[in-house]
Design a protein around this motif. Structure first.
Motif, PDB file in Angstrom:
ATOM      1  N   THR A 153       8.500  13.541   9.940  1.00  0.00           N
ATOM      2  CA  THR A 153       7.801  13.058  11.128  1.00  0.00           C
ATOM      3  C   THR A 153       6.629  13.958  11.485  1.00  0.00           C
ATOM      4  O   THR A 153       5.624  13.490  12.045  1.00  0.00           O
ATOM      5  N   THR A 154       6.729  15.235  11.167  1.00  0.00           N
ATOM      6  CA  THR A 154       5.614  16.148  11.418  1.00  0.00           C
ATOM      7  C   THR A 154       4.743  16.341  10.173  1.00  0.00           C
ATOM      8  O   THR A 154       3.528  16.481  10.272  1.00  0.00           O
ATOM      9  N   TYR A 155       5.345  16.317   8.993  1.00  0.00           N
ATOM     10  CA  TYR A 155       4.572  16.479   7.758  1.00  0.00           C
ATOM     11  C   TYR A 155       3.571  15.344   7.581  1.00  0.00           C
ATOM     12  O   TYR A 155       2.401  15.569   7.244  1.00  0.00           O
ATOM     13  N   SER A 156       3.994  14.105   7.801  1.00  0.00           N
ATOM     14  CA  SER A 156       3.146  12.949   7.530  1.00  0.00           C
ATOM     15  C   SER A 156       1.826  12.985   8.304  1.00  0.00           C
ATOM     16  O   SER A 156       0.752  12.846   7.702  1.00  0.00           O
ATOM     17  N   PRO A 157       1.835  13.177   9.628  1.00  0.00           N
ATOM     18  CA  PRO A 157       0.543  13.214  10.326  1.00  0.00           C
ATOM     19  C   PRO A 157      -0.287  14.445   9.988  1.00  0.00           C
ATOM     20  O   PRO A 157      -1.521  14.365   9.964  1.00  0.00           O
ATOM     21  N   LEU A 216     -15.176  13.479  26.760  1.00  0.00           N
ATOM     22  CA  LEU A 216     -16.038  14.665  26.730  1.00  0.00           C
ATOM     23  C   LEU A 216     -16.239  15.241  25.324  1.00  0.00           C
ATOM     24  O   LEU A 216     -17.298  15.802  25.031  1.00  0.00           O
ATOM     25  N   ARG A 217     -15.206  15.130  24.471  1.00  0.00           N
ATOM     26  CA  ARG A 217     -15.349  15.692  23.119  1.00  0.00           C
ATOM     27  C   ARG A 217     -15.142  14.631  22.035  1.00  0.00           C
ATOM     28  O   ARG A 217     -14.875  14.973  20.886  1.00  0.00           O
ATOM     29  N   ARG A 218     -15.237  13.367  22.407  1.00  0.00           N
ATOM     30  CA  ARG A 218     -15.093  12.269  21.431  1.00  0.00           C
ATOM     31  C   ARG A 218     -13.798  12.411  20.639  1.00  0.00           C
ATOM     32  O   ARG A 218     -13.728  12.176  19.432  1.00  0.00           O
ATOM     33  N   VAL A 219     -12.731  12.776  21.329  1.00  0.00           N
ATOM     34  CA  VAL A 219     -11.465  13.020  20.651  1.00  0.00           C
ATOM     35  C   VAL A 219     -10.695  11.717  20.487  1.00  0.00           C
ATOM     36  O   VAL A 219     -10.977  10.710  21.128  1.00  0.00           O
ATOM     37  N   THR A 220      -9.713  11.780  19.618  1.00  0.00           N
ATOM     38  CA  THR A 220      -8.877  10.627  19.305  1.00  0.00           C
ATOM     39  C   THR A 220      -7.435  10.946  19.640  1.00  0.00           C
ATOM     40  O   THR A 220      -6.957  12.052  19.357  1.00  0.00           O
ATOM     41  N   MET A 221      -6.735   9.991  20.243  1.00  0.00           N
ATOM     42  CA  MET A 221      -5.297  10.122  20.459  1.00  0.00           C
ATOM     43  C   MET A 221      -4.601   9.005  19.713  1.00  0.00           C
ATOM     44  O   MET A 221      -4.969   7.836  19.842  1.00  0.00           O
ATOM     45  N   GLY A 222      -3.629   9.361  18.896  1.00  0.00           N
ATOM     46  CA  GLY A 222      -2.923   8.366  18.106  1.00  0.00           C
ATOM     47  C   GLY A 222      -1.455   8.690  17.993  1.00  0.00           C
ATOM     48  O   GLY A 222      -0.925   9.553  18.699  1.00  0.00           O
ATOM     49  N   GLY A 223      -0.796   7.973  17.109  1.00  0.00           N
ATOM     50  CA  GLY A 223       0.629   8.184  16.889  1.00  0.00           C
ATOM     51  C   GLY A 223       0.940   8.148  15.412  1.00  0.00           C
ATOM     52  O   GLY A 223       0.084   7.847  14.567  1.00  0.00           O
ATOM     53  N   SER A 224       2.180   8.456  15.074  1.00  0.00           N
ATOM     54  CA  SER A 224       2.605   8.468  13.674  1.00  0.00           C
ATOM     55  C   SER A 224       4.100   8.220  13.618  1.00  0.00           C
ATOM     56  O   SER A 224       4.857   8.746  14.442  1.00  0.00           O
ATOM     57  N   ALA A 225       4.519   7.396  12.656  1.00  0.00           N
ATOM     58  CA  ALA A 225       5.930   7.032  12.522  1.00  0.00           C
ATOM     59  C   ALA A 225       6.501   7.566  11.221  1.00  0.00           C
ATOM     60  O   ALA A 225       6.049   7.194  10.136  1.00  0.00           O
ATOM     61  N   ILE A 226       7.460   8.420  11.323  1.00  0.00           N
ATOM     62  CA  ILE A 226       8.141   9.080  10.197  1.00  0.00           C
ATOM     63  C   ILE A 226       7.177   9.292   9.034  1.00  0.00           C
ATOM     64  O   ILE A 226       6.139   9.914   9.197  1.00  0.00           O
ATOM     65  N   GLY A 227       7.485   8.778   7.844  1.00  0.00           N
ATOM     66  CA  GLY A 227       6.629   8.931   6.680  1.00  0.00           C
ATOM     67  C   GLY A 227       7.089   7.974   5.604  1.00  0.00           C
ATOM     68  O   GLY A 227       8.196   7.422   5.664  1.00  0.00           O
ATOM     69  N   SER A 228       6.258   7.768   4.620  1.00  0.00           N
ATOM     70  CA  SER A 228       6.582   6.830   3.547  1.00  0.00           C
ATOM     71  C   SER A 228       7.482   7.502   2.514  1.00  0.00           C
ATOM     72  O   SER A 228       7.580   8.734   2.453  1.00  0.00           O
ATOM     73  N   PRO A 229       8.139   6.713   1.661  1.00  0.00           N
ATOM     74  CA  PRO A 229       8.918   7.312   0.576  1.00  0.00           C
ATOM     75  C   PRO A 229       8.097   8.263  -0.298  1.00  0.00           C
ATOM     76  O   PRO A 229       8.577   9.333  -0.683  1.00  0.00           O
ATOM     77  N   ALA A 230       6.863   7.895  -0.589  1.00  0.00           N
ATOM     78  CA  ALA A 230       6.017   8.771  -1.405  1.00  0.00           C
ATOM     79  C   ALA A 230       5.772  10.092  -0.703  1.00  0.00           C
ATOM     80  O   ALA A 230       5.774  11.169  -1.348  1.00  0.00           O
ATOM     81  N   GLU A 231       5.557  10.055   0.614  1.00  0.00           N
ATOM     82  CA  GLU A 231       5.338  11.288   1.367  1.00  0.00           C
ATOM     83  C   GLU A 231       6.599  12.140   1.419  1.00  0.00           C
ATOM     84  O   GLU A 231       6.525  13.381   1.405  1.00  0.00           O
ATOM     85  N   ALA A 258       0.813  -1.212   0.000  1.00  0.00           N
ATOM     86  CA  ALA A 258       0.000   0.000   0.000  1.00  0.00           C
ATOM     87  C   ALA A 258       0.851   1.269   0.000  1.00  0.00           C
ATOM     88  O   ALA A 258       0.325   2.367   0.194  1.00  0.00           O
ATOM     89  N   LYS A 259       2.155   1.126  -0.208  1.00  0.00           N
ATOM     90  CA  LYS A 259       3.097   2.247  -0.203  1.00  0.00           C
ATOM     91  C   LYS A 259       3.152   2.943   1.155  1.00  0.00           C
ATOM     92  O   LYS A 259       3.333   4.148   1.253  1.00  0.00           O
ATOM     93  N   LEU A 260       3.025   2.122   2.193  1.00  0.00           N
ATOM     94  CA  LEU A 260       3.186   2.597   3.567  1.00  0.00           C
ATOM     95  C   LEU A 260       4.364   1.843   4.193  1.00  0.00           C
ATOM     96  O   LEU A 260       4.261   1.227   5.248  1.00  0.00           O
TER      97      LEU A 260
END
Length: 360
Positions: free
Chosen positions: A171-175, A296-311, A112-114
């Motif tokens: 690392t910041t661009y991807s998310p 309270l606000r149905r928020v989501t907490m997640g993570g992100s790892a660097i980025g793909s070659p395409a990104e 999937a190019k990830l």
């Protein structure tokens, strides 16, 4: 045979981050015709270097040459390289140097190019390639990497800017891209350091309506605004900041690498269905996440790892098109030990880049 040696700054033990790296020769991965050798001109210092040198994220396979924000000149290009890269081109390598892509039984993520989420991820240093050879990083004279993870640098992006983009930048661009930072969105960036200042730059380049920089100290306010932030929150100096700004931000990128950060307060800044993405990885303990701000606000907490070659390709083109200008300080490669100590002491404003002056 190549007429150059692979030499670099090697961490020998867990005290290496205290200015104790040793310059010595190392043996790169065995050459394959899909590889590219790079004569390194610039190598950014990342917080990951410090964590790895001191075995902060687990045992490091010493000796280890860190550095995964590499830019230089291609000096050897394998006969099976399919990219438009030739000897003499200016190229770079980020935090990933291999995945299972193209190998028997390749994973769904690579298909999937990830590739950055490949379960067989090979980091640019301190890990092992599929042939069993150790990977060595960029605080060195030369680097050898599989060509799929080597990128041509656009002419409009100076090497000292491009190097830190290949880890801190992606690392910041991807998310930001993944979660839709752009027109109509308010974006918060927590931590105005090497990663965080890139977050501000990308959020503006992507067209976010409003960018809020968040950091502890008040003395970074002017810098944040100069980078393009519309607002700055000092969690030390601004009284009742969490209450005043509650429910005002759509997407937050947290670059903090401390388990002691006030996650509950940060989550309270999110709007309904907002998202906080953690990209900083602490080695001082684990996060304690309170449930109520999530609920309270149905928020989501997640993570992100660097980025793909395409990104990465996409990001470099955005940097060229928008003339993205990070804040970097060039340091001679020979002074890498002192630069590491200074980085650890928080003196970088906001990214150190080591320079092999004899390779310029």
């Amino acid at each position: 045979m190549a007429d150059y040696k692979f030499e670099g700054w090697m961490g020998i033990d867990e005290n290496a981050d205290k200015g104790n790296m040793v310059w010595q020769e190392f043996q790169p991965k065995a050459w394959e015709e899909t590889d590219i050798d790079i004569k390194i001109t610039h190598s950014g210092i990342c917080g990951s270097d410090l964590h790895t040198l001191r075995s902060g994220w687990g045992p490091t396979p010493y000796p280890c040459c860190v550095g995964h924000e590499i830019v230089g000149i291609a000096v050897r290009v394998g006969s099976k390289v399919t990219k438009d890269i030739k000897v003499g081109d200016r190229v770079g390598v980020g935090a990933q140097s291999d995945s299972c892509l193209g190998r028997k039984g390749s994973c769904e993520n690579c298909a999937a190019k990830l590739e950055n989420y490949c379960p067989h991820f090979v980091g640019t240093y301190g890990m092992h390639h599929f042939n069993g050879d150790k990977s060595y990083g960029g605080h060195a004279l030369y680097n050898r990497s599989p060509s799929h993870f080597v990128f041509k640098i656009p002419d409009a992006v100076p090497s000292a800017y491009a190097a830190p983009m290949l880890c801190a930048g992606i690392t910041t661009y991807s998310p930001l891209k993944h979660y839709g930072a752009g027109p109509g969105k308010t974006v918060g960036i927590i931590g105005l350091g090497g990663l965080g200042h890139f977050g501000v730059l990308w959020a503006k380049a992507l067209g976010a309506d409003r960018v809020v920089a968040i950091s502890r100290k008040a003395d970074k306010r002017a810098t944040a605004l100069d980078l393009g932030a519309d607002e700055y929150i000092s969690t030390d100096a601004d009284a009742d900041w969490a209450q005043k700004h509650a429910g005002t931000i759509d997407i937050i990128i947290s670059t903090i690498s401390s388990s002691k950060m006030p996650i509950g307060d940060y989550l309270s800044l999110l709007k309904l269905d907002g998202t906080l993405v953690q990209v900083g990885n602490p080695d001082d303990g684990v996060f304690q996440v309170p449930a109520l701000p999530l609920i309270l606000r149905r928020v989501t907490m997640g993570g992100s790892a660097i980025g793909s070659p395409a990104e990465i390709v996409e990001m470099l083109q955005l940097a060229a098109d928008k003339k993205v200008t990070p804040l970097v300080e060039e340091r001679p490669m020979k002074d890498a030990n002192q630069a590491m100590v200074d980085m650890d002491n928080g003196k970088a404003r906001y990214r150190y880049v080591l320079v092999n002056e004899q390779h310029l």
